[in-house]
Scaffold this active site. Sequence first.
Site, PDB file in Angstrom:
ATOM      1  N   GLU A 171      27.655  31.209   7.473  1.00  0.00           N
ATOM      2  CA  GLU A 171      28.452  31.862   6.431  1.00  0.00           C
ATOM      3  C   GLU A 171      29.313  32.988   7.004  1.00  0.00           C
ATOM      4  O   GLU A 171      30.485  33.119   6.657  1.00  0.00           O
ATOM      5  CB  GLU A 171      27.504  32.404   5.352  1.00  0.00           C
ATOM      6  CG  GLU A 171      28.206  33.179   4.260  1.00  0.00           C
ATOM      7  CD  GLU A 171      27.238  33.681   3.179  1.00  0.00           C
ATOM      8  OE1 GLU A 171      26.028  33.400   3.260  1.00  0.00           O
ATOM      9  OE2 GLU A 171      27.714  34.357   2.251  1.00  0.00           O
ATOM     10  N   ASP A 207      22.980  41.293   5.125  1.00  0.00           N
ATOM     11  CA  ASP A 207      23.116  39.879   4.765  1.00  0.00           C
ATOM     12  C   ASP A 207      23.657  39.034   5.914  1.00  0.00           C
ATOM     13  O   ASP A 207      24.849  38.671   5.897  1.00  0.00           O
ATOM     14  CB  ASP A 207      24.055  39.758   3.547  1.00  0.00           C
ATOM     15  CG  ASP A 207      24.048  38.369   2.953  1.00  0.00           C
ATOM     16  OD1 ASP A 207      23.245  37.547   3.395  1.00  0.00           O
ATOM     17  OD2 ASP A 207      24.855  38.112   2.039  1.00  0.00           O
ATOM     18  N   GLU A 258      21.411  39.240  -7.301  1.00  0.00           N
ATOM     19  CA  GLU A 258      22.700  38.575  -7.536  1.00  0.00           C
ATOM     20  C   GLU A 258      22.698  37.761  -8.828  1.00  0.00           C
ATOM     21  O   GLU A 258      23.120  36.612  -8.865  1.00  0.00           O
ATOM     22  CB  GLU A 258      23.067  37.692  -6.338  1.00  0.00           C
ATOM     23  CG  GLU A 258      23.225  38.501  -5.060  1.00  0.00           C
ATOM     24  CD  GLU A 258      23.752  37.711  -3.875  1.00  0.00           C
ATOM     25  OE1 GLU A 258      23.452  36.512  -3.775  1.00  0.00           O
ATOM     26  OE2 GLU A 258      24.466  38.306  -3.054  1.00  0.00           O
TER      27      GLU A 258
HETATM   28  C1  GCV Z   1      22.261  31.812  -2.118  1.00  0.00           C
HETATM   29  C2  GCV Z   1      24.565  35.896   0.203  1.00  0.00           C
HETATM   30  C3  GCV Z   1      25.356  34.642   0.039  1.00  0.00           C
HETATM   31  C4  GCV Z   1      24.950  33.921  -1.237  1.00  0.00           C
HETATM   32  C5  GCV Z   1      23.444  33.663  -1.183  1.00  0.00           C
HETATM   33  C6  GCV Z   1      22.741  34.998  -1.039  1.00  0.00           C
HETATM   34  C7  GCV Z   1      21.246  34.841  -0.934  1.00  0.00           C
HETATM   35  O1  GCV Z   1      24.933  36.827  -0.739  1.00  0.00           O
HETATM   36  O2  GCV Z   1      26.725  34.919   0.032  1.00  0.00           O
HETATM   37  O3  GCV Z   1      25.656  32.703  -1.306  1.00  0.00           O
HETATM   38  O4  GCV Z   1      23.012  32.988  -2.315  1.00  0.00           O
HETATM   39  O5  GCV Z   1      23.188  35.638   0.126  1.00  0.00           O
HETATM   40  O6  GCV Z   1      20.764  34.851   0.187  1.00  0.00           O
HETATM   41  O7  GCV Z   1      20.594  34.706  -1.944  1.00  0.00           O
END
Ligand code: GCV
Length: 716
Positions: free
Chosen positions: A409, A381, A308
């Site tokens: 989340e 995720d 990411e």
């Molecule tokens: C910290 C998901 C979440 C992101 C998070 C990522 C990760 O994509 O939406 O906010 O980033 O996981 O675990 O690195």
Amino acid sequence: MFIKKHLVLIFMLSFAHAAFADDGYRLWLRYDKIQDKNTAALYTKQLQQLLFPGSSATIEKVKAELTEAFTGLLGKPPVGTKQVTANGTLIIGTPATAKIIATLQPTELNQINDEGFVILTAILQGKTCTVISAKTDIGILYGTFHFLRLLQTQQNISTLHIVSSPKIKFRLLNHWDNLNRTVERGYAGISIWDWHKLPDYIDKRYIDYARANASIGINGTVLTNVNANATILSPQYLVKVAALANVFRPYGIKVFLTARFSAPIEIGGLKTADPLDAAVQAWWKQKVKEIYTLIPDFGGFLIKANSEGQPGPQDYHRTHADGANMFADALATYNGIVLWRAFVYSSQSGDRFKQAYEEFTPLDGQFKSNVILQVKNGPIDFQPREPFSPLFGAMPKTPLAMEFQLTQEYLGQGTHLVFEAPLFKEVFNADTYQKGKGSTVAKIIDGSTNNFSLTAIAGVSNIGNDINWCSHPFAQANWYALGRLAWDYDLSSKQIAEEWLQQTFSNNAFFVSAAYNIMLHSHEALVNYMTPLGLAHIMYNGHHYGPMPWGNTLGRPDWNPVYYHKADSAGIGFNRTATGSNALAEYKTEVSDLWSDSNTCADKYLLWFHHVSWNHTMRSGKTLWNELCYKYYTGVDSVIAIQQQWNTLEKFVDAERFNQVQQLLNIQVKEAVWWRNASLLYFQTFSKMPIPSKYEQPDKTLEYYKSLRFPFAPGN
Ligand code: GCV
């Protein structure tokens, strides 16, 4: 006279109400006076005096905790003694500090590890005593908290024989807290780390945070977001980190930091962060030395790399192993560890499900011995339900850590009551078949399958500066469950929920059983009203709040919900069999055989692995479409049942928390209906089938749901 009497009554009533109010700050360490007179009298008799030799920073904390607990629970602090002069002596110490325990020589001490403890009823010098012993002061701390849990949950303490050691070595919280105090995916206020006032101002919260964690066995905390900021590694910030480490040390909690891969460039003035570059390696070695000079028991680094948008070794055409090993070398001198995350996915591959496996399994055996690969529980995720990540069955030469997400989340964020222990247990109990039957995920994580002593479990923290720490009063239970299961993953969800309820709310048996019932069903209810039958990732982009199965506008296919459900006129679901992406081949045959046939695959994983027709006959005999409707409606009904059950519990709960939960459940019911209606109306555009008439029909149109926007949803 009459008026005066009334005023007194009104005063007494309002006082009683105020005394009963509870803002949730004390979590499960409330130590309120034991109301049951018989129990209180018995405990007072059984805990006449306290023999507690020894002194250290940890022992001082134990003494303070005992004083607070006894004063609260029994109305007076423990009476100290130097001799066993009465029945009902509580003796606490290691054989090294307490001679009397050395005399007793409990063989049970040979059965525990350095963090373990024993609690025994013994006759010493002719008197009935309770002994809490361990090999170390930290073991004493854990034993004491366990004993206090017995008191808070009003257990019989007359004949105790408890021998306990943690099954996992590093039991961690991962804070996704930024230096500006925002919390990524945080729904409980801002970060509790007040970097601006540190190191000089020590907020009482830091101490209470440490107490709460120690009470459930958590022994490490990663203070900063995995989307890392190199500034935390600057001298100015490291002294702040050291101040926190000083607070946590007596409680057995080590501090870890996230390391931004490009820090040598950003704060070190180098031109590269290539892990094979000698100057880069030297920079990290120097940085690590600087950290250990300030924090001698620093735990190590957690690293998100090439994921990411985070920088990583692949930027220099190096592997994850090259990157992790560079940190491992720098940390090894000090016994520090590297937690290297396996959460990676790129836009290149056809199936995001497969990518972590594809990137990491070729590197199995290439990581240094102080590296542990931290794997999310599922392949995508933290979705409401995922099959276990195939990596757990596929890296026999690499220690693997489990990463769960406590912050919700994808589980209703700050407003839904969802108890996660059943989710955690489902993953732990899944069999990878790596070394034949019984190679459960738990047995991979605890190191026993492949003989690793480096073991870890992490929970992405749900803590913020809200008065009750986690925003939703029931979200505290997920923090609690993480600690308890990391200590012993064999504990049942029932035991964890019950002891949490007893300590956090009330020991009333009726209340505990009813509230447990609520907690037990909450996760399945959420799965049903959000993503039943193996659907996943159909929430809004960005903030991830609410349903958006129609989402199809982002540049990368794997950022769009339509990529995950693949609904079309023929059916719905992601074909991951040999005729599709073949992600199933990442599992051992015994596992893939369970899921590879759409006629025998468990309903809960069906759409994870199969694209099935709307008319597909389910185990229930219903068509897929009707089963989907049934699940969505059942999900909503379950939350309504939870809401109704909570409403019957008013007399057992303080008004403050009763009202909070009641209001939040009202939101949850509304949002469950929203998820159900929006999802079914959208999927109906493909199935072209009616929502069975026995169900209450959606009162809004799909266009209405599509028009909703939440630009300021929290946690983004
Ligand atoms: C910290 C998901 C979440 C992101 C998070 C990522 C990760 O994509 O939406 O906010 O980033 O996981 O675990 O690195």
